[in-house]
Design an enzyme around this catalytic site. Sequence first.
Site, PDB file in Angstrom:
ATOM      1  N   ASP A   1      44.003  24.502   9.872  1.00 26.50           N
ATOM      2  CA  ASP A   1      44.941  23.920   8.891  1.00 26.50           C
ATOM      3  C   ASP A   1      44.662  24.242   7.373  1.00 26.50           C
ATOM      4  O   ASP A   1      43.722  23.392   6.944  1.00 26.50           O
ATOM      5  CB  ASP A   1      45.643  22.821   9.074  1.00 26.50           C
ATOM      6  CG  ASP A   1      46.840  22.657   8.595  1.00 26.50           C
ATOM      7  OD1 ASP A   1      47.605  23.669   8.028  1.00 26.50           O
ATOM      8  OD2 ASP A   1      47.750  21.525   8.561  1.00 26.50           O
TER       9      ASP A   1
ATOM     10  N   ASP B   1      50.086  29.159   7.877  1.00 24.85           N
ATOM     11  CA  ASP B   1      48.645  28.701   7.386  1.00 24.85           C
ATOM     12  C   ASP B   1      47.859  27.780   8.418  1.00 24.85           C
ATOM     13  O   ASP B   1      47.246  26.908   7.892  1.00 24.85           O
ATOM     14  CB  ASP B   1      48.880  27.787   6.094  1.00 24.85           C
ATOM     15  CG  ASP B   1      50.199  26.764   6.642  1.00 24.85           C
ATOM     16  OD1 ASP B   1      50.562  26.679   7.473  1.00 24.85           O
ATOM     17  OD2 ASP B   1      50.350  25.711   5.637  1.00 24.85           O
ATOM     18  N   GLU B   2      48.269  27.985   9.522  1.00 23.55           N
ATOM     19  CA  GLU B   2      47.695  27.071  10.603  1.00 23.55           C
ATOM     20  C   GLU B   2      47.828  27.729  11.944  1.00 23.55           C
ATOM     21  O   GLU B   2      48.611  28.496  12.452  1.00 23.55           O
ATOM     22  CB  GLU B   2      48.194  25.760  11.003  1.00 23.55           C
ATOM     23  CG  GLU B   2      49.467  25.576  11.257  1.00 23.55           C
ATOM     24  CD  GLU B   2      50.181  24.191  11.507  1.00 23.55           C
ATOM     25  OE1 GLU B   2      49.375  23.247  12.171  1.00 23.55           O
ATOM     26  OE2 GLU B   2      51.371  23.865  11.148  1.00 23.55           O
TER      27      GLU B   2
END
Length: 394
Positions: free
Chosen positions: A10, A100-101
């Site tokens: 993350d 984003d993860e």
Amino acid sequence: MTEGTVLHADLDAFYASVEQRDDPALRGRPVIVGGGVVLAASYEAKARGVRTAMGGRQALQVCPDAIVVPARFNAYTEASRAVFDVFHDTTPLVEGISIDEAFLEVGGLRRIRGAPSTIATQLRADVRDRVGLPISVGVARTKYLAKVASAVSKPEGMLVVPVEQELTFLHALPVERLWGVGKVTSAKLREARLTTVGDVAEMFEGELVQLLGPGAGRHLHALAHNRDPRPVQTGKRRGSMGAQHAMGRGDHSPADLDLVLLTLVDRVTRRMRAAGRTGSTVTIRLRFGDFTRSTSSHTLARPTAHTVTVLEVARQLLASRAGVIKDKGITLVGVSVGSLDDQPAQLALPLDVTSGAELDDAIDAVRDKFGSTALRRAVQLGRSDPVAAPHLPD
């Protein structure tokens, strides 16, 4: 100690970190991305009390020296792609969760890459060296616990939860660490004197069902015992795309609401066209002044990514809630298009809407070349972009 093989990676304060990476003058400074509503905040700003979705004025009150920068979604997309290249170079088993993860399964790499913790350490170094961004990684046996571990390790950390110690680790955490526990559920649990995950784990499933209902009760009972059989899935595509805008309290005219709706729909349909996807279910989500919520949907006869088509449906759905909005006020508007497919857009409509696919294509081309603010619709002229949050969680 036995290590789990699921990694949850993350990126830390993603949008703000990209801004600090690209502008050295912002490094170590409190940075806010987005003006009207905080889209992202650097950890320096978070330490001063700034939070995502906070109103811009409130954010500057708690952190007067914050540097506010406009969102650059093209830069964030490019950075995300570079990070996911690192993920795929690490393991072929990557399940993207958002921009984003992602979850990574590394169980088959022990002989060639080492233990999961070794792989996670190298992954963090590769993201930093190749993309220049900080990232936190959790390592555990299940996806749920790996995600919890990465959150606990932030910022820019790594946490390995050994299989033999997973319940000891999990049960010491506050109940808010359980997926699905928001303000309302948290209040119910704490009112029942359940403050830790361990407290929840000690409850019988039937007791939780009685307290929270069958869905939430069974879900939280399973998570409290770290029962999460979901594997890391590759090739999984999003089922919907959406955007939302927190408007804050106060009066909002019909013209203000329509501008917000247009901006949200414009952003969502542009993302759909860029991804080559169409959808048939238009949904609006509203939060009223008394914190109650409403969700309403309409399914089209054919999938589309046409801005005007989606906008007309969204307008009709919003109009159906006009009475409630007048009585209670409104603090959040969200729009999403679901049932996504890779079919080409169909222009035949169940509504009286003229075709404008050529206009959509022209607008997209100009914005791709000159930036998202280079071309605006007439109703947007002379008015700042009211929307600061580009993504509505699915």
